[in-house]
Design a protein around this motif. Structure first.
Motif, PDB file in Angstrom:
ATOM      1  N   ASP A 110       0.943  -5.877   6.101  1.00 56.07           N
ATOM      2  CA  ASP A 110      -0.326  -5.342   7.098  1.00 56.07           C
ATOM      3  C   ASP A 110       0.779  -4.082   7.774  1.00 56.07           C
ATOM      4  O   ASP A 110       1.258  -3.671   7.730  1.00 56.07           O
ATOM      5  CB  ASP A 110      -0.347  -6.390   8.346  1.00 56.07           C
ATOM      6  N   VAL A 111      -0.282  -3.633   8.546  1.00 60.25           N
ATOM      7  CA  VAL A 111      -0.486  -1.843   9.094  1.00 60.25           C
ATOM      8  C   VAL A 111       1.466  -2.449  10.206  1.00 60.25           C
ATOM      9  O   VAL A 111       2.708  -1.548   9.630  1.00 60.25           O
ATOM     10  CB  VAL A 111      -1.070  -1.602   9.986  1.00 60.25           C
ATOM     11  N   ALA A 112       1.688  -3.333  10.417  1.00 59.61           N
ATOM     12  CA  ALA A 112       2.829  -3.258  12.009  1.00 59.61           C
ATOM     13  C   ALA A 112       3.988  -3.613  10.975  1.00 59.61           C
ATOM     14  O   ALA A 112       5.323  -3.200  10.664  1.00 59.61           O
ATOM     15  CB  ALA A 112       2.791  -4.549  12.325  1.00 59.61           C
ATOM     16  N   SER A 113       3.714  -4.293   9.949  1.00 61.87           N
ATOM     17  CA  SER A 113       4.847  -4.479   9.159  1.00 61.87           C
ATOM     18  C   SER A 113       5.370  -3.373   8.363  1.00 61.87           C
ATOM     19  O   SER A 113       6.407  -2.863   7.809  1.00 61.87           O
ATOM     20  CB  SER A 113       4.992  -6.228   7.919  1.00 61.87           C
ATOM     21  N   LEU A 114       4.305  -2.505   8.200  1.00 57.02           N
ATOM     22  CA  LEU A 114       5.083  -1.327   6.720  1.00 57.02           C
ATOM     23  C   LEU A 114       5.243  -0.472   7.517  1.00 57.02           C
ATOM     24  O   LEU A 114       6.091   0.224   7.256  1.00 57.02           O
ATOM     25  CB  LEU A 114       3.473  -0.817   6.619  1.00 57.02           C
ATOM     26  N   ASN A 115       5.086  -0.239   9.102  1.00 57.22           N
ATOM     27  CA  ASN A 115       5.904   0.789  10.245  1.00 57.22           C
ATOM     28  C   ASN A 115       6.912   0.676   9.611  1.00 57.22           C
ATOM     29  O   ASN A 115       8.354   1.049  10.113  1.00 57.22           O
ATOM     30  CB  ASN A 115       5.014   0.708  11.331  1.00 57.22           C
ATOM     31  N   GLN A 116       7.225  -1.048  10.266  1.00 54.85           N
ATOM     32  CA  GLN A 116       8.645  -1.633  10.317  1.00 54.85           C
ATOM     33  C   GLN A 116       9.406  -1.442   9.197  1.00 54.85           C
ATOM     34  O   GLN A 116      10.246  -1.023   9.232  1.00 54.85           O
ATOM     35  CB  GLN A 116       8.476  -3.019  10.397  1.00 54.85           C
ATOM     36  N   GLU A 117       8.906  -1.146   7.902  1.00 60.00           N
ATOM     37  CA  GLU A 117       9.725  -0.890   6.834  1.00 60.00           C
ATOM     38  C   GLU A 117      10.611   0.865   7.011  1.00 60.00           C
ATOM     39  O   GLU A 117      11.154   1.020   6.098  1.00 60.00           O
ATOM     40  CB  GLU A 117       8.799  -1.517   5.906  1.00 60.00           C
ATOM     41  N   LEU A 118       9.086   1.560   7.591  1.00 65.64           N
ATOM     42  CA  LEU A 118       9.180   2.668   7.551  1.00 65.64           C
ATOM     43  C   LEU A 118      10.547   3.370   7.981  1.00 65.64           C
ATOM     44  O   LEU A 118      11.073   3.541   7.424  1.00 65.64           O
ATOM     45  CB  LEU A 118       7.957   3.611   7.565  1.00 65.64           C
ATOM     46  N   SER A 119      10.890   2.616   8.930  1.00 62.64           N
ATOM     47  CA  SER A 119      10.992   2.318   9.810  1.00 62.64           C
ATOM     48  C   SER A 119      12.871   2.340   9.455  1.00 62.64           C
ATOM     49  O   SER A 119      13.834   3.340   9.470  1.00 62.64           O
ATOM     50  CB  SER A 119      11.330   2.038  11.918  1.00 62.64           C
TER      51      SER A 119
END
Length: 63
Positions: free
Chosen positions: A10-19
């Motif tokens: 999901d988008v939240a985990s993708l943002n966490q992965e990106l950071s």
């Protein structure tokens, strides 16, 4: 990391992965600057992973 694995997240985990990837890229750049980086191919791998995550985020945002 494969694009198919990223599309399942999901988008939240993708943002966490990106950071996390951006932090890893920063650390690798600092190691390269201080001549401590042994495997310079890691920089390219992290850069490509960042691009993959950003691509999947853009695809999810357009839907």
């Amino acid at each position: 990391m494969k694009a198919s694995e990223l599309q399942a997240k999901d988008v939240a985990s993708l943002n966490q992965e990106l950071s996390e990837l951006l932090k890893a890229q920063f650390k690798l750049r600092m190691q390269k600057g201080t001549q401590q980086l042994q495997d310079t191919s890691q920089l390219g791998k992290v850069k490509r992973d960042i691009a993959r995550v950003k691509t999947v985020l853009a695809q999810k945002a357009s839907k």
